[in-house]
Design a protein around this motif. Structure first.
Motif, PDB file in Angstrom:
ATOM      1  N   ALA A  22       0.837  -1.209   0.000  1.00  0.00           N
ATOM      2  CA  ALA A  22       0.000   0.000   0.000  1.00  0.00           C
ATOM      3  C   ALA A  22       0.872   1.259   0.000  1.00  0.00           C
ATOM      4  CB  ALA A  22      -0.936  -0.012   1.216  1.00  0.00           C
ATOM      5  N   VAL A  23       1.939   1.240   0.806  1.00  0.00           N
ATOM      6  CA  VAL A  23       2.845   2.399   0.855  1.00  0.00           C
ATOM      7  C   VAL A  23       3.551   2.561  -0.484  1.00  0.00           C
ATOM      8  CG1 VAL A  23       4.935   3.345   1.918  1.00  0.00           C
ATOM      9  CG2 VAL A  23       3.178   2.268   3.360  1.00  0.00           C
ATOM     10  N   THR A  24       4.064   1.439  -0.994  1.00  0.00           N
ATOM     11  CA  THR A  24       4.808   1.495  -2.263  1.00  0.00           C
ATOM     12  C   THR A  24       3.907   1.991  -3.391  1.00  0.00           C
ATOM     13  OG1 THR A  24       6.224  -0.314  -1.500  1.00  0.00           O
ATOM     14  CG2 THR A  24       6.212   0.131  -3.866  1.00  0.00           C
ATOM     15  N   LYS A  25       2.656   1.588  -3.385  1.00  0.00           N
ATOM     16  CA  LYS A  25       1.717   2.041  -4.422  1.00  0.00           C
ATOM     17  C   LYS A  25       1.568   3.560  -4.380  1.00  0.00           C
ATOM     18  CE  LYS A  25      -2.855   0.816  -6.257  1.00  0.00           C
ATOM     19  NZ  LYS A  25      -3.824   1.892  -6.068  1.00  0.00           N
ATOM     20  N   MET A  26       1.488   4.114  -3.179  1.00  0.00           N
ATOM     21  CA  MET A  26       1.352   5.579  -3.067  1.00  0.00           C
ATOM     22  C   MET A  26       2.623   6.287  -3.530  1.00  0.00           C
ATOM     23  SD  MET A  26      -0.936   6.074   0.403  1.00  0.00           S
ATOM     24  CE  MET A  26      -1.349   7.811   0.096  1.00  0.00           C
ATOM     25  N   LEU A  27       3.781   5.695  -3.242  1.00  0.00           N
ATOM     26  CA  LEU A  27       5.043   6.276  -3.726  1.00  0.00           C
ATOM     27  C   LEU A  27       5.083   6.245  -5.252  1.00  0.00           C
ATOM     28  CD1 LEU A  27       7.496   4.579  -1.179  1.00  0.00           C
ATOM     29  CD2 LEU A  27       6.762   6.974  -1.149  1.00  0.00           C
ATOM     30  N   GLU A  28       4.698   5.107  -5.821  1.00  0.00           N
ATOM     31  CA  GLU A  28       4.726   4.967  -7.285  1.00  0.00           C
ATOM     32  C   GLU A  28       3.721   5.918  -7.937  1.00  0.00           C
ATOM     33  OE1 GLU A  28       6.284   0.345  -7.621  1.00  0.00           O
ATOM     34  OE2 GLU A  28       4.141   0.727  -7.752  1.00  0.00           O
ATOM     35  N   GLU A  29       2.551   6.049  -7.340  1.00  0.00           N
ATOM     36  CA  GLU A  29       1.535   6.947  -7.917  1.00  0.00           C
ATOM     37  C   GLU A  29       1.973   8.408  -7.850  1.00  0.00           C
ATOM     38  OE1 GLU A  29      -2.421   4.135  -7.364  1.00  0.00           O
ATOM     39  OE2 GLU A  29      -2.067   5.739  -5.909  1.00  0.00           O
ATOM     40  N   ALA A  30       2.906   8.705  -6.927  1.00  0.00           N
ATOM     41  CA  ALA A  30       3.441  10.070  -6.839  1.00  0.00           C
ATOM     42  C   ALA A  30       4.551  10.314  -7.862  1.00  0.00           C
ATOM     43  CB  ALA A  30       3.964  10.326  -5.426  1.00  0.00           C
ATOM     44  N   GLU A  88       6.686  15.337   0.084  1.00  0.00           N
ATOM     45  CA  GLU A  88       5.316  15.806  -0.121  1.00  0.00           C
ATOM     46  C   GLU A  88       4.308  14.662   0.035  1.00  0.00           C
ATOM     47  OE1 GLU A  88       5.073  18.304  -3.633  1.00  0.00           O
ATOM     48  OE2 GLU A  88       2.923  17.878  -3.760  1.00  0.00           O
ATOM     49  N   VAL A  89       4.595  13.520  -0.585  1.00  0.00           N
ATOM     50  CA  VAL A  89       3.637  12.409  -0.512  1.00  0.00           C
ATOM     51  C   VAL A  89       3.645  11.754   0.874  1.00  0.00           C
ATOM     52  CG1 VAL A  89       5.134  10.573  -1.455  1.00  0.00           C
ATOM     53  CG2 VAL A  89       2.659  10.433  -1.759  1.00  0.00           C
ATOM     54  N   MET A  90       4.748  11.887   1.618  1.00  0.00           N
ATOM     55  CA  MET A  90       4.784  11.362   3.000  1.00  0.00           C
ATOM     56  C   MET A  90       3.824  12.127   3.907  1.00  0.00           C
ATOM     57  SD  MET A  90       8.902  11.092   3.418  1.00  0.00           S
ATOM     58  CE  MET A  90       8.857  11.192   5.210  1.00  0.00           C
ATOM     59  N   GLY A  91       3.811  13.430   3.812  1.00  0.00           N
ATOM     60  CA  GLY A  91       3.014  14.270   4.705  1.00  0.00           C
ATOM     61  C   GLY A  91       3.775  14.627   5.967  1.00  0.00           C
ATOM     62  N   ALA A  92       3.138  15.432   6.817  1.00  0.00           N
ATOM     63  CA  ALA A  92       3.792  15.943   8.025  1.00  0.00           C
ATOM     64  C   ALA A  92       4.165  14.814   8.984  1.00  0.00           C
ATOM     65  CB  ALA A  92       2.873  16.928   8.731  1.00  0.00           C
TER      66      ALA A  92
END
Ligand code: RTP
Ligand code: MG
Length: 140
Positions: A22-30, A88-92
């Motif tokens: 799930a994390v990797t997918k968000m990194l790739e989508e960014a 940016e994709v990580m967030g605060a």
């Protein structure tokens, strides 16, 4: 903008909840590409060395224990402006302050168990990549 590499850790709270994909997918989508990846259990020496800049902070001991509390996935990410894009994709740091659409907003449990690490500068990215990876382990 230049092609950059940055360093990422999927932290123990995420591996425990089976969120590596799930994390990797968000990194790739960014727009980031995983060019190196390995699952490890950090030693005390690795955790203390990696977070050495925080040695004097009150949360240092807890942070080191947390980072050793389960497996992590260390990754090298490549992309245009990768260092800033990843931050940016990580967030605060504190998920309570993270924006919608960020990894920490969607997945983090707390300010400590906040799912991901990402290098905060290009200079630190190089240092952190070298800390965990040999050049031949990175395939761009
Ligand atoms: P990271 O280094 O892990 O990518 O996170 P960051 O830059 O957003 O945050 P930083 O200030 O570098 O802190 C490193 C990690 O220490 C834990 N932390 N705990 N209990 C606390 O007040 C506290 N503050 C920071 C978090 O796991 C944070 O990511
Ligand atoms: Mg940091």
């Amino acid at each position: 903008m230049a092609l950059q590499r940055t360093f990422s850790i999927i932290k123990p709270d995420a591996t425990r909840r089976n969120l590596t994909g799930a994390v990797t997918k968000m990194l790739e989508e960014a727009g980031l590409r995983v060019v190196a990846s390995k699952r490890i259990h950090m030693t005390k020496e690795q955790a203390e060395g990696f977070y050495g800049v925080h040695r004097e902070r009150p949360f240092f001991g807890d942070l080191v224990s947390f980072m050793m509390s389960g497996p992590v996935v260390v990754q090298v990410l490549e992309g245009e402006d990768a260092v800033a894009k990843n931050r940016e994709v990580m967030g605060a740091t504190n998920p309570a302050n993270a924006e919608e659409g960020t990894i920490r907003k969607a997945l983090a449990e707390s300010i400590e168990a906040n799912t991901v690490h990402g290098s905060d500068s290009l200079e630190n990215a190089k240092i952190e990549i070298d800390f965990f990876f040999k050049p031949e382990e990175i395939v761009g």
